[in-house]
Design a protein around this motif. Structure first.
Motif, PDB file in Angstrom:
ATOM      1  N   VAL A 179      29.270 102.105  -0.151  1.00  0.00           N
ATOM      2  CA  VAL A 179      30.381 101.139  -0.287  1.00  0.00           C
ATOM      3  C   VAL A 179      31.039 101.132   1.436  1.00  0.00           C
ATOM      4  CG1 VAL A 179      32.423 100.175  -1.202  1.00  0.00           C
ATOM      5  CG2 VAL A 179      30.972 101.174  -2.506  1.00  0.00           C
ATOM      6  N   VAL A 180      30.878  99.853   1.978  1.00  0.00           N
ATOM      7  CA  VAL A 180      31.147  99.947   3.442  1.00  0.00           C
ATOM      8  C   VAL A 180      32.483  99.155   3.523  1.00  0.00           C
ATOM      9  CG1 VAL A 180      28.916 100.512   4.376  1.00  0.00           C
ATOM     10  CG2 VAL A 180      29.571  98.030   3.997  1.00  0.00           C
ATOM     11  N   LEU A 181      32.710  98.266   2.657  1.00  0.00           N
ATOM     12  CA  LEU A 181      33.951  97.540   2.655  1.00  0.00           C
ATOM     13  C   LEU A 181      34.374  97.264   1.246  1.00  0.00           C
ATOM     14  CD1 LEU A 181      35.464  95.895   4.918  1.00  0.00           C
ATOM     15  CD2 LEU A 181      34.222  94.060   4.375  1.00  0.00           C
ATOM     16  N   VAL A 182      35.834  97.256   1.017  1.00  0.00           N
ATOM     17  CA  VAL A 182      36.567  96.704  -0.253  1.00  0.00           C
ATOM     18  C   VAL A 182      37.047  95.514   0.243  1.00  0.00           C
ATOM     19  CG1 VAL A 182      38.116  97.124  -1.933  1.00  0.00           C
ATOM     20  CG2 VAL A 182      36.607  99.029  -1.325  1.00  0.00           C
ATOM     21  N   MET A 183      36.865  94.491  -0.335  1.00  0.00           N
ATOM     22  CA  MET A 183      37.770  93.114   0.218  1.00  0.00           C
ATOM     23  C   MET A 183      38.365  92.183  -0.885  1.00  0.00           C
ATOM     24  SD  MET A 183      34.660  90.749   1.424  1.00  0.00           S
ATOM     25  CE  MET A 183      35.220  89.234   0.976  1.00  0.00           C
TER      26      MET A 183
END
Ligand SMILES: *Cc1c(COP(=O)(O)O)cnc(C)c1O
Length: 383
Positions: A179-183
């Motif tokens: 997981v490289v981003l939570v948006m």
């Protein structure tokens, strides 16, 4: 896998066909895209964001202005992360800008398209537990973890995992993904005083804590102007890069990016009582000089728009209906002989901004830009 390869060949040849350049002499209208202004807008957003990272949203072919050209301009400003909406847009962008930048696909992956996303090294924005499962499986099959962005629904009810879905994720749900981003995305960022913004912010913060630790992103263009608590680690502006006002209640802090000029095809003088255009929707109330220009609804100029073109700062109202390929203007306010065949009139530019044109058409600047058609000569300046 084979189907995927065929699809990419087709997508690329289609992209080439639609990019067939139309010469300035042959075109009916000229669209000028100021890449220097896009770069300046990116710098202004970065200045506003302080040290927070800033992506470039180039979905829908860079809001109609050319994703490859826009992305190249942003790369020159140090932008190394992009968002598109579709897998095919991401694959085309990968071909255009090389292997280095990270490319996220906002609409996620349609079932079965995972191999194509792996081949183009795209990061899907995962919007459901089912999509996460499919991507995690693809990672396990590939033998290495695949990058993913996780979107949560913090209150827009459009895309992203619902709170209950986030809470119900199995502990091994992320086995094959990194997981490289939570948006999440704001529904009312252009209304800074609206309480919905604060509610989404709080919900986003709550949902984040239930997911693997990763950089977070909430802001679109208008969000950048909501202030520090909304900024997190990455902003995702689109519209503001292209000169659309992200602060509709205030003066536009962005530079205009596009100029659209159409050629005069013919001019004529008409008598009182003459009917003009389809349905004779306009009847001349007196003698009138008119010009027909080479732009119509097939070029994205909405048929319902009550609008005008401009020459030398003089407003030239549309008369009669917008046709598919032409529009008739009342040019009586100009000196006789000022407009001849091949001369240009301004539709978008200093006299009429994209937001102005949107107001006349009962829509938003986003739709004006993404409607701009394929028949223009496109001139990229200040690259
Ligand atoms: C389109 C989009 C953006 C960019 O929005 P703008 O209003 O054009 O800045 C950012 N995030 C998501 C999820 C989007 O769909």
């Amino acid at each position: 896998m084979r189907g995927g390869a065929d699809f990419r060949v087709l997508a690329m040849s289609e992209a080439k066909a639609s990019l067939q350049p139309i010469s300035e002499a042959a075109a009916g209208a000229i669209l000028t895209i100021d890449l220097g202004a896009i770069r300046e807008n990116y710098r202004r957003l970065k200045a506003k964001l302080g040290g927070v990272r800033c992506a470039g949203v180039v979905k829908a072919n860079g809001y109609g202005l050319g994703a490859a050209q826009v992305a190249a301009a942003l790369v020159a400003e140090g932008c190394d992360i992009f968002f598109v909406a579709h897998l095919a847009e991401g694959a085309a962008l990968r071909d255009a800008i090389g292997l280095e930048p990270e490319i996220h696909v906002l609409n996620g992956l349609p079932p079965g398209s995972e191999p194509e996303a792996v081949a183009a090294d795209l990061v899907p924005v995962i919007n459901s537990a089912g999509q996460l499962e499919a991507w995690s499986k693809a990672g396990q099959k590939a033998g290495h973890k695949l990058k993913a962005a996780i979107q949560v629904d913090s209150g827009m009810s459009r895309l992203g995992m619902a709170p209950a879905e986030v809470e119900g994720l199995a502990s091994d749900a992320f086995a094959g993904v990194d997981v490289v981003l939570v948006m999440s995305h704001l529904a009312r960022a252009d209304e800074p005083a609206n309480a919905a913004n604060d509610a989404q912010l709080k919900e986003f913060e709550r949902l984040r804590t239930m997911l693997p630790k990763a950089p977070a992103s909430l802001d679109n263009s208008s969000g950048v102007f909501l202030g520090l608590p909304y900024r997190f680690d990455l902003a995702r502006p689109g519209a503001a890069l292209y000169g659309i006002n992200p602060t509709p209640d205030e003066a536009n802090p962005m530079l205009p990016v596009v100029r659209l000029e159409a050629k005069v095809i013919q001019t004529r003088s008409i008598e009182k009582g003459a009917g003009v255009g389809y349905g004779h929707a306009f009847l001349a109330g007196g003698p009138l000089r008119v010009a027909t220009i080479s732009l119509g609804y097939a070029d994205g100029w909405h048929r319902r728009a009550a609008s005008a073109a401009w020459v030398d700062g003089v407003r030239l109202p549309f008369v009669g209906r917008v046709s598919m390929d032409s529009i008739i203007l009342d040019i009586s306010a100009l000196p006789a002989g000022r407009l001849r065949e091949g001369d240009l009139v301004e539709l978008l530019g200093p006299s009429q901004s994209v937001d102005d044109a949107a107001g006349h058409a009962g829509t938003i600047g986003y739709e004006i830009l993404t409607s701009l058609g394929p028949r223009f000569h496109r001139r990229y300046v200040n690259a």
